[in-house]
Design a protein around this motif. Structure first.
Motif, short mmCIF file in Angstrom:
data_model
loop_
_atom_site.label_atom_id
_atom_site.label_comp_id
_atom_site.label_asym_id
_atom_site.label_seq_id
_atom_site.Cartn_x
_atom_site.Cartn_y
_atom_site.Cartn_z
N ILE A 153 47.48 51.37 38.09
CA ILE A 153 46.91 52.16 36.99
C ILE A 153 45.67 51.46 36.43
O ILE A 153 44.62 52.08 36.22
CB ILE A 153 47.95 52.36 35.88
CG1 ILE A 153 49.16 53.11 36.41
CG2 ILE A 153 47.35 53.11 34.69
CD1 ILE A 153 50.38 53.04 35.50
N ALA A 154 45.80 50.16 36.20
CA ALA A 154 44.69 49.40 35.63
C ALA A 154 43.50 49.35 36.58
O ALA A 154 42.35 49.49 36.16
CB ALA A 154 45.15 47.98 35.30
N SER A 155 43.76 49.19 37.86
CA SER A 155 42.68 49.07 38.85
C SER A 155 41.89 50.36 38.97
O SER A 155 40.65 50.35 39.03
CB SER A 155 43.26 48.70 40.22
OG SER A 155 43.90 47.45 40.18
N ILE A 156 42.60 51.50 39.00
CA ILE A 156 41.91 52.79 39.14
C ILE A 156 41.00 53.05 37.95
O ILE A 156 39.85 53.47 38.10
CB ILE A 156 42.94 53.92 39.30
CG1 ILE A 156 43.56 53.84 40.70
CG2 ILE A 156 42.31 55.29 39.09
CD1 ILE A 156 44.71 54.77 40.91
N SER A 157 41.49 52.80 36.75
CA SER A 157 40.69 53.03 35.55
C SER A 157 39.53 52.04 35.43
O SER A 157 38.56 52.31 34.74
CB SER A 157 41.56 52.96 34.29
OG SER A 157 42.47 54.03 34.26
N ALA A 158 39.65 50.89 36.11
CA ALA A 158 38.57 49.91 36.10
C ALA A 158 37.66 50.08 37.32
O ALA A 158 37.07 49.13 37.82
CB ALA A 158 39.16 48.50 36.10
N ASN A 159 37.58 51.34 37.80
CA ASN A 159 36.71 51.68 38.93
C ASN A 159 37.16 50.99 40.21
O ASN A 159 36.37 50.45 40.97
CB ASN A 159 35.24 51.32 38.63
CG ASN A 159 34.29 51.94 39.64
OD1 ASN A 159 34.62 52.94 40.28
ND2 ASN A 159 33.13 51.33 39.80
N ASN A 160 38.50 51.02 40.42
CA ASN A 160 39.10 50.50 41.65
C ASN A 160 38.86 49.00 41.84
O ASN A 160 38.82 48.50 42.96
CB ASN A 160 38.60 51.27 42.87
CG ASN A 160 39.71 51.47 43.88
OD1 ASN A 160 40.83 51.81 43.53
ND2 ASN A 160 39.41 51.25 45.15
#
Length: 560
Positions: A153-160
């Motif tokens: 979740i965190a990675s996707i919102s941080a532009n992968n």
């Protein structure tokens, strides 16, 4: 003679007014939606607020806030689009770009399908009822977040960005569900997290003579009594009733309150000369926040809060009125009060009350303040320090981390759904079945307003996924037929079949260029972000579709 204060107005009606509104919508949307998804692009903004005159960002709300158009009517549309974005950001912390993409799609589909034959009011009501129905359906099939999902979740919102995702996820694991994670700028090029297991206060010691750890410039004490008051202590005799027992028993005291210079000097002198264990810090924050934070500190440490607002008199204070901390760490700029042990039933009740209060708040800073209070009470506070080698890189990275932190918080609150726009896309495929119409309460009219409502919503729900594909250089026709059979593509579902569609998790990863289960690939969106983006988009879009006249200030033309 023109009256002073008189402001002439320009009036626009019907097609002319709506055409300019849609032009404004297209302009802001074109800039913002190019950032959507892991293959989205950055936007360079000329910024008077930035030290180097520019901002590079992939954050939708930052892009939206920077846009202001010269044409008055077009700018009104921009202002309304900003409302959809900002409201989504305030409530869910992310999803601003999705809200803008949905708003544009709803408005353009409305312009396409609504004609003079239709009752616009019925169509608008249909869209509102349908959006509420869809939101409930999304929530019903939301998946509860586990620790293993946090990094995705965190990675996707941080532009992968997997590195940032790992740091953010680790911080949330440490602070727990009720904890809070904030974002600050690092003084180095390193990005890291720092966790505080206790109450963090934005005030440090009032005299360096309280410091007992010279290496860290901190006052550190264990097993400490705590006095909490907003009444100014002008004379040491005001707290004589507690000082004598504390000194006689060899105990330690932290005074959280405003003390005069003489009182601070007296306490500090006794620390230096007599080896007593005292420290003093000022009350935290300002205004109404001070009173509420002091109440929380007193509550969590078991102290009585002596306040001028309630007419309390310090002269009657006893040892029973003092709180207790297992450890205090008082620095130059901030302090931490640590209280070990399980959370009491009273604290859990207070946290529940604060959560109820938060639901009534709309401003982001007010909601964030309540989050901080909750975190202080349950004792979990984390901070992500964002580092970079340049100001521009740090600003861009800061926006991504801030979005990601908020997205994880939303996911923990309401769960997650399949990401990449898939959850909304799948819902678009089953709108129009008879059971759905009964659910959201709009009867089919003589001019088929219900059909128009369905077509508008169906087109809009596909827009986020199509934009994510477009930003990756792909088209819907290339990808979606590979997810469903020909029969499935043509099927109009019943309610039972619709439930299966909502649970569909097969999608396409635009980064790895492969098909698979979205949850297994870690491509998920917070439910709260998805639902709020849809509701806010419908709210703004229906207002624009109902507009038939626009009044703006007349622009005074220069004679030059």
């Amino acid at each position: 003679m023109q009256n002073q204060g008189y402001l002439p107005k320009d009036l626009s009606f019907d097609g002319e007014a709506r055409k300019k509104l849609i032009t404004g919508i297209s302009k802001i949307s074109q800039a913002v939606k190019s950032t959507l998804g892991p293959r989205g692009h950055t936007v360079i903004i000329e910024s008077t607020e930035h030290t180097q005159g520019l901002t590079v960002t992939k954050d939708g709300v930052t892009v939206a806030k920077s846009i202001m158009l010269e044409d008055s009517i077009e700018n009104l549309a921009v202002m309304m689009m900003k409302q959809a974005a900002e409201k989504t950001a305030n409530v869910a912390g992310d999803g601003t770009t999705t809200a803008i993409v949905l708003t544009e799609a709803l408005v353009k589909a409305g312009q396409k399908w609504i004609t003079h034959k239709h009752n616009v009011f019925d169509v608008i009501n249909g869209l509102k009822y349908l959006s509420e129905f869809l939101v409930e359906d999304i929530k019903e099939h939301s998946v509860t977040v586990t620790d293993d999902m946090l990094e995705d979740i965190a990675s996707i919102s941080a532009n992968n960005d997997r590195d940032l995702g790992a740091i953010i996820a680790d911080a949330y694991r440490k602070v727990g569900k009720d904890g809070i994670v904030t974002v600050e700028r690092s003084q180095t090029d390193k990005t890291y997290s720092q966790i505080t297991n206790g109450i963090r206060i934005d005030r440090g010691w009032t005299s360096p003579m309280f410091v007992n750890d010279q290496r860290k410039d901190e006052c550190i004490m264990e097993n400490v009594k705590i006095l909490v008051c907003d009444t100014e202590i002008n004379n040491i005799l005001q707290i004589e009733n507690i000082l004598k027992p504390i000194i006689n028993a060899g105990e330690k005291l932290l005074v959280i309150g405003t003390c005069s210079g003489n009182v601070i000097n007296t306490l500090a002198a006794n620390v230096q000369r007599n080896g007593l264990k005292f420290c003093n810090i000022m009350p935290p924050s300002f205004g109404y926040k001070t009173h509420e934070l002091m109440q929380d500190i007193a509550f969590s440490t078991g102290a009585k809060y002596f306040s001028e607002k309630t007419g309390d008199d310090l002269s009657i204070i006893t040892m029973a009125d003092l709180g207790h901390a297992d450890k205090i760490i008082i620095g130059k700029q901030s302090s931490v009060i640590i209280k070990d042990g399980d959370i009491s039933e009273e604290t859990s009740k207070r946290v529940a009350e604060l959560r109820e209060q938060q639901e009534t708040l709309t401003a982001k800073h007010e909601r964030d303040f309540v989050n901080e209070r909750i975190a202080s009470l349950v004792g979990g506070i984390g901070c992500i320090y964002v580092g970079a080698t340049s100001d521009i890189e740090q600003k861009e990275k800061f926006d991504r981390v801030d979005d990601s932190v908020c997205a994880v918080r939303s996911a923990l609150q309401e769960g997650i759904v399949a990401g990449g726009g898939l959850a909304l896309y799948d819902l678009s495929r089953v709108i129009g079945c008879g059971e759905c119409e009964d659910e959201y309460g709009v009867e089919r009219g003589p001019d088929h307003e219900q059909d128009v409502t369905d077509m508008i919503m169906r087109e809009a729900l596909k827009a986020p996924l199509k934009q994510i594909l477009k930003n990756a250089g792909l088209e819907e026709e290339q990808i979606m037929p590979n997810l469903y059979s020909k029969e499935e593509m043509e099927m109009v579902g019943s309610m039972e079949e619709k439930a299966e569609w909502v649970r569909n998790t097969k999608g396409y990863n635009v980064v790895s260029r492969e098909y698979g289960d979205m949850f297994e690939m870690g491509i998920v969106d917070p439910t709260k972000v998805t639902t709020n983006a849809l509701l806010n988009a419908v709210s703004v879009a229906t207002t624009i579709l109902m507009t038939n006249a626009i009044i703006t200030h007349t622009r005074v033309k220069s004679n030059d």
